[in-house]
Enzyme design. Structure first.
Site, short mmCIF file in Angstrom:
data_model
loop_
_atom_site.label_atom_id
_atom_site.label_comp_id
_atom_site.label_asym_id
_atom_site.label_seq_id
_atom_site.Cartn_x
_atom_site.Cartn_y
_atom_site.Cartn_z
N ARG A 81 0.83 -1.23 -0.12
CA ARG A 81 -0.19 -0.06 0.03
C ARG A 81 1.11 1.41 0.00
O ARG A 81 0.74 2.31 -0.63
CB ARG A 81 -0.91 0.11 1.40
CG ARG A 81 -1.79 1.42 1.31
CD ARG A 81 -2.93 1.23 2.25
NE ARG A 81 -2.79 0.50 3.29
CZ ARG A 81 -2.41 0.71 4.50
NH1 ARG A 81 -1.60 2.05 4.39
NH2 ARG A 81 -2.13 -0.01 5.52
N TYR A 134 -15.80 16.21 -16.19
CA TYR A 134 -15.96 14.52 -16.15
C TYR A 134 -17.10 14.57 -15.18
O TYR A 134 -16.90 14.92 -13.99
CB TYR A 134 -14.80 13.84 -15.83
CG TYR A 134 -14.88 12.36 -15.86
CD1 TYR A 134 -14.87 11.87 -16.92
CD2 TYR A 134 -14.99 11.62 -14.62
CE1 TYR A 134 -15.41 10.33 -17.10
CE2 TYR A 134 -14.99 10.26 -14.80
CZ TYR A 134 -15.18 9.60 -15.85
OH TYR A 134 -15.40 8.36 -15.86
N ASP A 206 -6.70 17.93 -14.98
CA ASP A 206 -6.91 16.60 -15.26
C ASP A 206 -6.38 16.46 -16.84
O ASP A 206 -6.98 17.20 -17.71
CB ASP A 206 -8.28 16.15 -15.04
CG ASP A 206 -8.64 14.82 -15.71
OD1 ASP A 206 -7.97 14.36 -16.68
OD2 ASP A 206 -9.87 14.38 -15.32
N LYS A 231 -7.51 5.12 -19.82
CA LYS A 231 -7.60 5.70 -21.21
C LYS A 231 -6.49 5.78 -21.84
O LYS A 231 -5.90 4.49 -22.01
CB LYS A 231 -8.24 7.11 -20.93
CG LYS A 231 -9.26 7.42 -20.05
CD LYS A 231 -10.58 6.67 -20.16
CE LYS A 231 -11.65 6.73 -19.09
NZ LYS A 231 -11.81 7.87 -18.55
C1 LIG Z 1 -12.23 8.42 -17.42
C2 LIG Z 1 -12.09 9.89 -16.53
C3 LIG Z 1 -11.85 10.14 -15.31
C4 LIG Z 1 -12.01 8.82 -14.18
O1 LIG Z 1 -10.86 8.03 -14.30
P1 LIG Z 1 -11.46 6.41 -14.10
O2 LIG Z 1 -10.16 5.70 -14.39
O3 LIG Z 1 -12.46 5.86 -14.79
O4 LIG Z 1 -11.75 6.55 -12.55
C5 LIG Z 1 -11.46 11.21 -14.88
N1 LIG Z 1 -11.33 12.30 -15.70
C6 LIG Z 1 -11.38 12.04 -17.16
C7 LIG Z 1 -11.23 13.20 -18.06
C8 LIG Z 1 -11.78 10.77 -17.79
O5 LIG Z 1 -11.86 10.67 -18.84
#
Ligand SMILES: *Cc1c(COP(=O)(O)O)cnc(C)c1O
Length: 417
Positions: A81, A134, A206, A231
């Protein structure tokens, strides 16, 4: 197979950085090998595994008390962890690609976002966040954090003077996305960083849609940059993960939250993510080139009323994108005029898959009004441009002419077919 030529609606991309160093594909592979070399277990003759082993272990054995002491003082592994070699290798690769001092890897993008925000706020503080975030990030800010005394103001982050006006004395964080979903808006990160600095607030970005290859938010002045590794970073749609990148002191604050809340990335996930990230530059180069061709083609296709893509001159942030992004990305949205037409095109696509994700090797469609923005009131959707005929396309690595053929046949399929 038809041949398409891009219409003259795209400006030339800004040139790649001067050829002072290696190209993007080489940089990614080198980052993986360097992160791996630091952790690999040397064998008798000095040989090492070519690929970093998966250290799927909760804890680490010590030969003696002195060795356990070292680990307890943070100079060795203790418990996964708190630290694991495979997970750290993945985080190091992303830190290197983003130009950050370090990085921490998480079980999901949302775990990364939660830890990044929690590391900066306490009860009574405010966050200033971009409109159109998001969906789950929006829920975190409006549904969960207020329970602990942290409120969020929302603002059009593409209007820096509105951002300045929306700041309050207790605003501690400005939170934005490099490229938004689904209208691919691009805020001016250097200006927002200056605003944040002047206010002594953190700018958290982000960077999921842009990838470290198209934008390095820390170089534009961001405090922390983060990703959903589910992604583009992993790219194959086979894992859920996240990562936060930043300077040592800022990252240490995030690490305190991670250690306690426990949203660390699992070692097997990190091993898969390390495999996926090796082809990041190759994938993204292909995807961006295809997206440019597709955007230019759709912009001239009858039946399509609007194409949102930062590479198009008509996009409201075209000029900002040229300064902030190395290329306009591989996400785009377009409007086919009505709910019925959008649902029909969604149904008729053959190559483009219908899955609620993005940044994968497969091209993916979503219909925001039916899925991601289903809960948003109609008036609010219309005001922000999320129309019923809007489809979002995440461009994959299929041959671009095949993708265009597929999109056009899906668009032109007769109603009722
Ligand atoms: C998918 C996504 C998230 C969340 O990510 P997870 O891995 O699904 O928790 C946050 N911000 C953006 C822009 C995303 O496309």
């Amino acid at each position: 197979m038809m041949h398409y030529t891009p219409a003259m609606v795209l400006d030339e991309l800004p040139p790649e950085r001067p050829p002072a160093g290696p190209g993007a594909c080489t940089r990614v592979l080198t980052a993986v090998h360097e992160a791996t070399a630091g952790f690999a277990v040397p064998a008798a003759g000095g040989e090492r595994p070519h690929i970093l082993p998966l250290v799927q272990s909760a804890a680490f054995d010590y030969p003696d008390a002195a060795s356990a002491d070292l680990a307890a003082r943070g100079q060795g592994y203790l418990y996964s962890r708190v630290g694991n070699p495979t997970v750290e290798a993945f985080a190091r690769v992303i830190a290197e690609l983003e130009g950050g001092a370090g990085a921490l890897a998480f079980a999901s993008g949302m775990a990364a976002i939660s830890a990044a925000l929690l590391s900066r706020v306490r009860a009574g503080d405010r966050i200033l966040a971009a409109d159109g975030l998001y969906g789950t990030s929006h829920e975190l800010l409006t549904g969960l954090l207020p329970r602990y005394g942290v409120e969020t103001d929302f603002v059009d982050a593409c209007d820096p003077s509105a951002v300045e006006r929306a700041l309050r004395p207790t605003t501690r964080v400005i939170y934005v996305e490099t490229i938004t979903n689904p209208l691919v808006r691009v805020p001016d990160l250097p200006r927002l960083a200056a605003v944040a600095r002047a206010h002594d607030a953190a700018l958290i970005v982000d960077n999921t849609f842009a990838t470290p290859l198209l934008c390095r938010p820390l170089e534009h002045g961001a405090t922390l940059s983060l990703h959903s590794a589910s992604k583009y970073l992993s790219g194959h749609g086979d894992l859920i993960g996240g990562v936060v990148v930043g300077g040592d002191a800022d990252l240490a604050r995030v690490g305190e939250v991670l250690k306690i809340v426990g949203g660390m990335m699992d070692p097997f996930c990190a091993w898969l993510a390390l495999r996926g990230v090796r082809t990041l530059a190759l994938r993204v180069e292909r995807q961006v080139a295809s997206a440019q061709l597709i955007a230019a083609t759709l912009a001239e296709t009858p039946g399509i009323t609007r194409v949102a893509y930062p590479g198009l001159r008509a996009h409201p942030d075209h000029e900002v994108a040229q300064r902030v992004l190395r290329a306009p990305g591989a996400m785009l949205a377009f409007d086919v005029g009505s709910l019925a037409a959008a649902r029909r095109m969604y149904d008729r696509a053959r190559l483009v898959r219908r899955a609620a994700s993005l940044g994968e090797i497969d091209s993916l469609f979503t219909h925001p009004v039916s899925f991601s923005h289903r809960g948003v009131p109609a008036a609010e959707r219309e005001r922000t441009g999320i129309t019923e005929g809007l489809l979002r396309l995440s461009v994959g690595i299929e041959d671009p002419t095949d993708l265009i053929d597929d999109l056009l046949q899906a668009l032109n399929a007769a109603p009722g077919l």
